[in-house]
Design a protein around this motif. Structure first.
Motif, mmCIF file in Angstrom:
data_model
loop_
_atom_site.group_PDB
_atom_site.id
_atom_site.type_symbol
_atom_site.label_atom_id
_atom_site.label_comp_id
_atom_site.label_asym_id
_atom_site.label_seq_id
_atom_site.Cartn_x
_atom_site.Cartn_y
_atom_site.Cartn_z
ATOM 1 N N THR A 1 37.269 45.083 47.137
ATOM 2 C CA THR A 1 37.927 43.790 47.251
ATOM 3 C C THR A 1 36.967 42.638 46.962
ATOM 4 O OG1 THR A 1 37.541 43.740 49.649
ATOM 5 C CG2 THR A 1 39.661 44.606 48.893
ATOM 6 N N PHE A 2 35.681 42.820 47.279
ATOM 7 C CA PHE A 2 34.706 41.760 46.984
ATOM 8 C C PHE A 2 34.541 41.607 45.478
ATOM 9 C CE2 PHE A 2 30.450 39.748 46.945
ATOM 10 C CZ PHE A 2 30.715 38.691 47.797
ATOM 11 N N ASP A 3 34.503 42.711 44.766
ATOM 12 C CA ASP A 3 34.404 42.652 43.307
ATOM 13 C C ASP A 3 35.617 41.947 42.700
ATOM 14 O OD1 ASP A 3 31.936 43.821 43.049
ATOM 15 O OD2 ASP A 3 32.693 45.828 42.627
ATOM 16 N N VAL A 4 36.812 42.300 43.175
ATOM 17 C CA VAL A 4 38.030 41.690 42.641
ATOM 18 C C VAL A 4 38.051 40.196 42.953
ATOM 19 C CG1 VAL A 4 40.552 41.623 42.814
ATOM 20 C CG2 VAL A 4 39.373 43.816 42.709
ATOM 21 N N ALA A 5 37.715 39.825 44.199
ATOM 22 C CA ALA A 5 37.732 38.418 44.591
ATOM 23 C C ALA A 5 36.740 37.607 43.761
ATOM 24 C CB ALA A 5 37.418 38.288 46.079
ATOM 25 N N CYS A 6 35.526 38.105 43.595
ATOM 26 C CA CYS A 6 34.508 37.360 42.846
ATOM 27 C C CYS A 6 34.862 37.265 41.364
ATOM 28 C CB CYS A 6 33.145 38.014 43.021
ATOM 29 S SG CYS A 6 32.420 37.729 44.651
ATOM 30 N N SER B 1 34.478 34.383 38.516
ATOM 31 C CA SER B 1 34.170 35.099 37.267
ATOM 32 C C SER B 1 32.813 35.795 37.297
ATOM 33 C CB SER B 1 34.240 34.138 36.062
ATOM 34 O OG SER B 1 35.560 33.682 35.883
ATOM 35 N N ILE B 2 32.490 36.420 38.425
ATOM 36 C CA ILE B 2 31.282 37.223 38.555
ATOM 37 C C ILE B 2 31.695 38.683 38.707
ATOM 38 C CG2 ILE B 2 29.225 37.700 39.942
ATOM 39 C CD1 ILE B 2 29.102 35.007 38.568
ATOM 40 N N ASP B 3 31.260 39.542 37.794
ATOM 41 C CA ASP B 3 31.610 40.955 37.846
ATOM 42 C C ASP B 3 30.568 41.739 38.647
ATOM 43 O OD1 ASP B 3 33.905 40.615 36.305
ATOM 44 O OD2 ASP B 3 32.782 40.774 34.421
ATOM 45 N N ASN B 4 31.029 42.853 39.235
ATOM 46 C CA ASN B 4 30.154 43.740 40.026
ATOM 47 C C ASN B 4 29.386 42.986 41.109
ATOM 48 O OD1 ASN B 4 30.829 46.054 38.402
ATOM 49 N ND2 ASN B 4 29.453 45.236 36.816
ATOM 50 N N ASP C 1 39.413 30.131 36.389
ATOM 51 C CA ASP C 1 39.349 30.798 37.680
ATOM 52 C C ASP C 1 39.421 29.723 38.763
ATOM 53 O OD1 ASP C 1 36.886 29.589 37.498
ATOM 54 O OD2 ASP C 1 35.735 31.448 37.388
ATOM 55 N N ALA C 2 39.289 30.113 40.021
ATOM 56 C CA ALA C 2 39.396 29.136 41.109
ATOM 57 C C ALA C 2 38.336 28.047 40.993
ATOM 58 C CB ALA C 2 39.278 29.854 42.454
ATOM 59 N N LEU C 3 37.109 28.445 40.660
ATOM 60 C CA LEU C 3 36.040 27.458 40.527
ATOM 61 C C LEU C 3 36.353 26.482 39.399
ATOM 62 C CD1 LEU C 3 33.338 26.250 41.189
ATOM 63 C CD2 LEU C 3 32.224 28.092 39.895
ATOM 64 N N LEU D 1 36.360 33.048 49.094
ATOM 65 C CA LEU D 1 35.803 34.398 49.057
ATOM 66 C C LEU D 1 36.088 35.144 50.362
ATOM 67 C CD1 LEU D 1 32.349 33.877 47.298
ATOM 68 C CD2 LEU D 1 34.392 34.988 46.369
ATOM 69 N N PHE D 2 35.979 34.427 51.482
ATOM 70 C CA PHE D 2 36.277 35.065 52.767
ATOM 71 C C PHE D 2 37.753 35.442 52.849
ATOM 72 C CE2 PHE D 2 37.672 34.857 57.198
ATOM 73 C CZ PHE D 2 36.821 35.787 57.774
ATOM 74 N N ALA D 3 38.622 34.486 52.502
ATOM 75 C CA ALA D 3 40.063 34.723 52.599
ATOM 76 C C ALA D 3 40.523 35.797 51.617
ATOM 77 C CB ALA D 3 40.821 33.422 52.341
ATOM 78 N N GLY D 4 39.872 35.883 50.465
ATOM 79 C CA GLY D 4 40.280 36.840 49.450
ATOM 80 C C GLY D 4 39.617 38.194 49.566
ATOM 81 N N HIS D 5 38.867 38.393 50.648
ATOM 82 C CA HIS D 5 38.110 39.637 50.762
ATOM 83 C C HIS D 5 38.221 40.265 52.139
ATOM 84 C CE1 HIS D 5 34.812 42.452 50.945
ATOM 85 N NE2 HIS D 5 34.104 41.677 51.729
#
Length: 333
Positions: free
Chosen positions: A43-48, A53-56, A115-117, A144-148
């Motif tokens: 979920t952290f990977d998907v949220a970021c 737009s940060i992968d992995n 993206d959100a940013l 990030l907290f809410a989406g993870h």
């Protein structure tokens, strides 16, 4: 609004984040694993990916800081270097520095990504003012907290409850098989999963990811013989609300039929079903969370079978969000 914009502009990327990530293949190859930490990485990977737009991202310093910060959120507020609270404060500072680097780098780019940013960078108030750097950092950290955090709890609860109720899982699997999805899932496919929708609603009823919320009393009132003064802070309890026997008979039983078209218990009583809170301050990420849960569940059920491994503690740790005590040990095949 931000979540709706992202999902509207980036639907295909959103889906491919689920479909192309190597997580399911990795789980199938591992065969036996402690699932909850893996779901957190997922979920952290998907949220970021969607929000900044940060992968992995789960393999970066940002994830490490995030984990320590979350562990100290509800600890005793003793700010010493060796306490959970002290470590959390330190990691929050480090995390905001990492987020600041990402923001500054994006500000220097001629065109912002969708993206959100990117949306926050382009946002302006009525007077044409943009968000300050500090405001941007706080907003990204919140997203990030809410989406993870709570989402990890929700999908781990789904995985646990399905393993405990194989007869319900079989119905979910049958519905998925009848859809005959062979390529990327579409928004139309998601509308054709009414039973999965019922199951996910019942997951959120039985094990809500958030315990409750706080509100300020704007007008004095009386509740069950108690006078509640204006300006007091009160807390509403989500889990206890979902155990009201008048609305949810046999509330301890996992029963998706509560939410069938014939019953629709979530519509029977105002604020009787509140996994995302209610009213004007209902969770902004509600639709994002529901969508991610549904896609995850659909893909997982179609690709995997899983069973709980014996000799583990399945009691739920509820802070900061519900999760099985031993991390949900499973066999996947």
């Amino acid at each position: 609004m931000i979540c709706q914009k992202i999902l509207g502009q980036k639907w295909h990327k959103f889906w491919r984040n689920f479909f192309s990530k190597p997580y399911i293949d990795k789980w199938l190859q591992t065969k036996e694993l402690t699932w909850y930490p893996e779901l957190r990485d997922y979920t952290f990977d998907v949220a970021c990916s969607l929000l900044i737009s940060i992968d992995n991202a789960s393999q970066t310093k940002l994830a490490s800081y995030f984990e320590t910060w979350v562990k100290g959120l509800f600890s005793l507020a003793i700010n010493l270097p060796w306490t959970s609270f002290g470590k959390a404060l330190k990691c929050r500072k480090e995390m905001l520095q990492e987020i600041e680097k990402i923001i500054v780098n994006r500000q220097q780019q001629p065109k912002h990504q969708n993206d959100a940013l990117g949306i926050l960078l382009e946002a302006k108030d009525e007077e044409g003012n943009s968000l300050t750097l500090e405001e941007l950092k706080d907003q990204i950290l919140l997203l990030l907290f809410a989406g993870h955090e709570t989402l990890t709890s929700a999908i781990s609860s789904f995985s646990l409850l399905m393993a405990q109720h194989p007869e319900i899982l079989e119905k979910v699997r049958k519905e998925q098989e009848n859809l005959n999805i062979t390529e990327d899932i579409t928004s139309e496919n998601l509308k054709e999963m009414p039973y999965l929708e019922q199951v996910l609603k019942e997951v959120l009823r039985l094990i809500p990811p958030v315990g409750g919320g706080f509100r300020k009393v704007i007008q004095e009132f009386e509740f069950e013989g108690y006078r509640i003064p204006k300006d007091w802070t009160v807390q509403y309890q989500i889990a206890q609300t979902h155990q009201e026997s008048d609305t949810f008979p046999n509330y301890q039983t996992f029963d998706p039929e509560r939410f069938s078209p014939e019953n629709m218990v979530d519509k029977q009583k105002r604020f009787g079903y509140v996994p995302f809170g209610g009213g004007l301050r209902e969770c902004l990420g509600k639709e994002f969370a529901r969508l991610e849960m549904k896609i995850f569940a659909s893909l997982l059920v179609r690709k995997c079978h899983w069973e709980l491994l014996p000799d583990q503690n399945l009691e739920m740790i509820n802070i900061p969000s519900p999760r099985p005590s031993d991390g949900l040990k499973v066999k996947i095949f």
